[in-house]
Scaffold this active site. Structure first.
Site, PDB file in Angstrom:
ATOM      1  N   HIS A 143      -9.619   4.529  -3.397  1.00  0.00           N
ATOM      2  CA  HIS A 143      -9.005   4.368  -1.837  1.00  0.00           C
ATOM      3  C   HIS A 143     -10.100   4.954  -0.952  1.00  0.00           C
ATOM      4  O   HIS A 143     -10.846   5.672  -1.320  1.00  0.00           O
ATOM      5  CB  HIS A 143      -7.728   5.360  -1.691  1.00  0.00           C
ATOM      6  CG  HIS A 143      -6.596   4.669  -1.993  1.00  0.00           C
ATOM      7  ND1 HIS A 143      -5.503   4.086  -1.419  1.00  0.00           N
ATOM      8  CD2 HIS A 143      -6.135   4.141  -3.461  1.00  0.00           C
ATOM      9  CE1 HIS A 143      -4.796   3.620  -2.104  1.00  0.00           C
ATOM     10  NE2 HIS A 143      -4.785   3.440  -3.409  1.00  0.00           N
ATOM     11  N   HIS A 171      -9.669   8.608   3.764  1.00  0.00           N
ATOM     12  CA  HIS A 171      -9.362   7.275   4.874  1.00  0.00           C
ATOM     13  C   HIS A 171      -9.915   7.433   5.830  1.00  0.00           C
ATOM     14  O   HIS A 171     -10.278   8.478   6.733  1.00  0.00           O
ATOM     15  CB  HIS A 171      -7.931   7.063   5.101  1.00  0.00           C
ATOM     16  CG  HIS A 171      -7.111   7.034   3.679  1.00  0.00           C
ATOM     17  ND1 HIS A 171      -5.937   7.546   3.565  1.00  0.00           N
ATOM     18  CD2 HIS A 171      -7.360   5.897   2.994  1.00  0.00           C
ATOM     19  CE1 HIS A 171      -5.510   6.957   2.376  1.00  0.00           C
ATOM     20  NE2 HIS A 171      -6.130   5.740   1.929  1.00  0.00           N
ATOM     21  N   ASP A 218       0.885  -1.178  -0.049  1.00  0.00           N
ATOM     22  CA  ASP A 218      -0.093   0.021   0.030  1.00  0.00           C
ATOM     23  C   ASP A 218       0.906   1.472  -0.005  1.00  0.00           C
ATOM     24  O   ASP A 218       1.848   1.343  -0.020  1.00  0.00           O
ATOM     25  CB  ASP A 218      -0.854  -0.048   1.374  1.00  0.00           C
ATOM     26  CG  ASP A 218      -2.149   0.731   1.151  1.00  0.00           C
ATOM     27  OD1 ASP A 218      -2.663   1.314   0.180  1.00  0.00           O
ATOM     28  OD2 ASP A 218      -3.177   0.707   2.138  1.00  0.00           O
ATOM     29  N   HIS A 219       0.173   2.590  -0.124  1.00  0.00           N
ATOM     30  CA  HIS A 219       0.816   3.699  -0.092  1.00  0.00           C
ATOM     31  C   HIS A 219       2.462   3.856   0.386  1.00  0.00           C
ATOM     32  O   HIS A 219       2.730   3.416   1.317  1.00  0.00           O
ATOM     33  CB  HIS A 219       0.105   4.632   0.857  1.00  0.00           C
ATOM     34  CG  HIS A 219      -1.047   4.907   0.651  1.00  0.00           C
ATOM     35  ND1 HIS A 219      -1.557   6.009   0.046  1.00  0.00           N
ATOM     36  CD2 HIS A 219      -2.267   4.402   1.263  1.00  0.00           C
ATOM     37  CE1 HIS A 219      -2.750   6.040  -0.285  1.00  0.00           C
ATOM     38  NE2 HIS A 219      -3.378   4.993   0.629  1.00  0.00           N
ATOM     39  N   ASN A 230      -9.918  -0.372  -2.022  1.00  0.00           N
ATOM     40  CA  ASN A 230      -8.941  -0.687  -0.709  1.00  0.00           C
ATOM     41  C   ASN A 230     -10.004  -0.601   0.620  1.00  0.00           C
ATOM     42  O   ASN A 230     -10.808   0.230   0.526  1.00  0.00           O
ATOM     43  CB  ASN A 230      -8.035   0.493  -0.645  1.00  0.00           C
ATOM     44  CG  ASN A 230      -6.696   0.231  -1.327  1.00  0.00           C
ATOM     45  OD1 ASN A 230      -6.905  -0.291  -2.123  1.00  0.00           O
ATOM     46  ND2 ASN A 230      -5.707   0.983  -0.933  1.00  0.00           N
ATOM     47  N   GLU A 255      -4.551   7.773   7.812  1.00  0.00           N
ATOM     48  CA  GLU A 255      -4.238   6.660   7.615  1.00  0.00           C
ATOM     49  C   GLU A 255      -2.836   5.985   8.047  1.00  0.00           C
ATOM     50  O   GLU A 255      -2.055   6.905   7.375  1.00  0.00           O
ATOM     51  CB  GLU A 255      -4.982   5.838   6.436  1.00  0.00           C
ATOM     52  CG  GLU A 255      -4.783   4.050   6.280  1.00  0.00           C
ATOM     53  CD  GLU A 255      -4.949   3.541   4.976  1.00  0.00           C
ATOM     54  OE1 GLU A 255      -5.940   2.887   5.039  1.00  0.00           O
ATOM     55  OE2 GLU A 255      -4.280   3.948   3.839  1.00  0.00           O
TER      56      GLU A 255
HETATM   57 ZN   LIG Z   1      -5.354   4.448   0.527  1.00  0.00          ZN
END
Ligand SMILES: [Zn+2]
Length: 361
Positions: A267, A227, A110-111, A289, A183
């Protein structure tokens, strides 16, 4: 006919061409695949069980912090050590257990923001080492999130990394525009609402730069995503924007109206409505996600177990059935952790249904 018919590897972690074929198939059939953040072998099997029961492909990913947790909180994360080695451990674990569940799995990270690039470098080193031995990268795909940087720099750096990744036929997910909320320690709650919507022109710039390198990439543009889970606020989710991205790109590429040249990612899916998901999927979103709502789902099973079995959990021996009665079968982690797995599995199955991914194998 199902997705397994278009894949060369039907079960377990898929890579290269197969990843592209899977997302293309999702485009054609109108479904999206949930990408679930995992932090332990327990959360991995919860997700795999849901995919198996629902006959669906699945994406399993670790965030930077989730990967460090997978390694164990006792390991220091100096120079991203724990995040690199935790993600690698998770990858080997998923690779070894996924075939037992009989579903295709995309293994993703992820990110990764600019300050976390040493993490990304460590993961690509592991991919290249694995590639040398097995002819494929360890991970199916990675996400780079340089959305905090100016667009030019973001796209330029993505292109640089993508060249390295494309030599292994690896998929890249990039982010352009900013996902709101908070997040994994990245807090965008202060960002002005107008910066939370990416324009079709900007999305196309990404396509122009990356498609020269390889077709194996997806774009996480911002259409008001946040998020975490919040009360409805001043940022409105606009999944119709994905349709604008597709039609602008199709026009530039001389494709016929209604074609979907872009693979798009959603997202901050936790807390969104079914209609918002189906609109995004209609316009070519292939990956959603999910993190926050599944963290909560995992908790609920454990929480309810602890609360209802409280009188059996206060000591190793002695419960309402008798002072000498043993409690081992109540405090064994295989019993109470399992309750969290069950509630997470159920939530993933619900999402697979909403995303039209169930029954697609
Ligand atoms: Zn994300």
């Amino acid at each position: 006919m199902g997705v397994e018919e278009v894949l060369s590897r039907k079960t377990g972690v898929i890579v290269g061409e197969d990843v592209h074929k899977l997302f293309k198939y999702a485009h054609e059939k109108g479904f999206a695949i949930p990408a679930v953040n995992v932090t332990s072998s327990s959360t991995v099997v919860s997700v795999l069980e849901a995919a198996r029961d629902s006959k669906s492909p699945i994406i399993i990913q670790t965030s930077n912090g989730g990967a460090a947790y997978f390694a164990g909180k006792g390991i220091a994360n100096t120079n991203q050590y724990a995040s690199i080695h935790g993600a690698i451990a998770a990858a080997h674990y998923v690779r070894s257990i996924a075939p037992s569940y009989g579903v295709p799995v995309v293994l993703h990270t992820d990110h990764c923001a600019k300050k976390l690039l040493p993490w990304f470098d460590g993961l690509l080193d592991a991919d290249e080492a694995y590639y040398k031995q097995h002819g494929e990268p360890l991970f199916s795909s990675h996400m780079l999130d340089l959305s905090e940087e100016p667009d030019e720099e973001n796209i330029g750096l993505c292109a640089k990394y993508f060249k390295r990744m494309s030599k292994m036929d690896q998929w890249l997910e990039m982010e352009i525009g900013i996902t709101g909320g908070e997040e994994d320690g990245v807090n965008n709650e202060h960002i002005h609402a107008s910066r939370l919507y990416t324009t079709p022109e900007t999305v196309y710039k990404v396509h122009e730069a990356l498609s020269k390198i390889s077709p194996n990439f997806s774009i996480a543009a911002s259409f008001g995503n946040t998020h975490g889970m919040y009360k409805p606020g001043n940022v409105v989710l606009k999944p119709e924007l994905l349709g604008d991205y597709q039609s602008y790109a199709a026009k530039q590429l001389g494709l016929k109206e209604g074609s979907k040249p872009l693979f798009l990612v959603f997202h901050g899916g936790s807390g969104s409505s079914d209609k918002e998901f189906t609109t995004a999927i209609k316009f070519g979103c292939v990956k959603v996600n999910l993190d926050t709502e599944l963290q909560y789902a995992y908790l609920t099973g454990i929480r309810d177990y602890i609360l209802t079995k409280k009188d059996y959990l206060s000591s190793t021996v002695g419960n309402p059935e008798g002072a000498g009665k043993p409690n081992k079968k109540y405090f064994d982690p295989r019993v109470w952790v399992r309750e969290g797995e069950k509630t997470e599995t159920e939530k993933v199955k619900e999402r697979l249904h909403v995303f039209n991914a169930d029954g697609q194998l």
